[in-house]
Design an enzyme around this catalytic site. Sequence first.
Site, PDB file in Angstrom:
ATOM      1  CB  SER A 180      -0.947  -0.044   1.209  1.00  0.00           C
ATOM      2  OG  SER A 180      -1.944   0.946   1.098  1.00  0.00           O
ATOM      3  CG  ASP A 192      -4.492  -1.174   0.322  1.00  0.00           C
ATOM      4  OD1 ASP A 192      -3.758  -1.901   1.012  1.00  0.00           O
ATOM      5  OD2 ASP A 192      -4.429   0.066   0.351  1.00  0.00           O
TER       6      ASP A 192
END
Length: 379
Positions: free
Chosen positions: A44, A206
């Site tokens: 991320s 993500d």
Amino acid sequence: MSKALVLSGGGARAAYQVGVLSAVNDILSQKSGPNPFPIICGTSAGAINALALASHAGSFREAVDDVIDIWGNLSMDKVIRTGWKDITGGFTRVGKSFFNQGVGAKQPLALLNNEPLKVLLEEHINFQNINQAISNGYLRAVAITAMAYSSGESVSFFQGACELKEWRRFHRVGRKSELTMQHLMASAAIPWIFPTVKIDKEYYGDGAIRQLSPLSTALHLGAKKIFVIGVGSNRNPAHWGKKKVVRHSPSLGQIFGHLLNSAFIDSLDGDLEHLELINRLLEMIPEDEEKQSLGLRKVDTLVISPSKELDKIAGRNVRYLPKSLRLLMRTTGATARSGGAAAASYLLFVNHFCNELIELGYQDAMWERESIESFFETD
């Protein structure tokens, strides 16, 4: 001995990692080479920092300074489009999806448009430098993790030395790739907030989502020692079991904040606890031959995590958001008053918040100076 740097996800909280890296640079200024971490893994927002370090053509000091420049001068308009038209347009697209089986008609669903972030990263990250760093021997591998929506697997895309092999475990895959901006944007695509990214006929989001074992990527790439920079305060016993006054039922922001904490923080802390347990068990086995037969090895770790609650820092800095986003935070309860400051902390891409986290990261790492020096001693 191969040392790995593991940078967890956390949205704007990843600014804390930059402060820690700055302190590491100062502590090792007379000892380290161009890059003290042969293996770099990020997820991320942590993937942004990982690739910014791995792809820098200069020294480690210059790479860290460049990452500090990114976070220290950050503003919301460099990450997302903050106009009223853009914010309402995001909610409109999500609303229309209810009449299309929950699917975006022309583009992946997202409340916010993060095209400015892509432009910013293209100015600072040169992916072509990665192979050069590997050829020069400064870098063994760099990996970033994303979640495949069709299979539900956690996929670690890695670029590294030719002898490194791909792997597959339960819901975990290592895939050798030439890393691109697509991989990075996919790893940082927070569900519902930022749009998913299509790579090789599959959509990714993500990397913190469904990342069951955040340390496993570094281990598969050959790490013997792991330097972890977290973005939560769970590992500090002072914060365990702390109760707060309950004034109302959970707000949307508070619920979403806990979901984000579960994805970005809890899995890393659980994996660290599991690794520490294995290390203690291995110490109880007397013969090296028995350890080898089990296929296990002791892995040393050093964890630097915030000494202060980032939620409280976020609560003080919500006021620096643009009016459109302040209204969004207030109406969903993503504020300190409504108990949802944790959700705000992941989206506070403003320099006031980021610089405060950079300073905190630097101080926390300096308090661990002896441990950091010991971690980098020649084995």
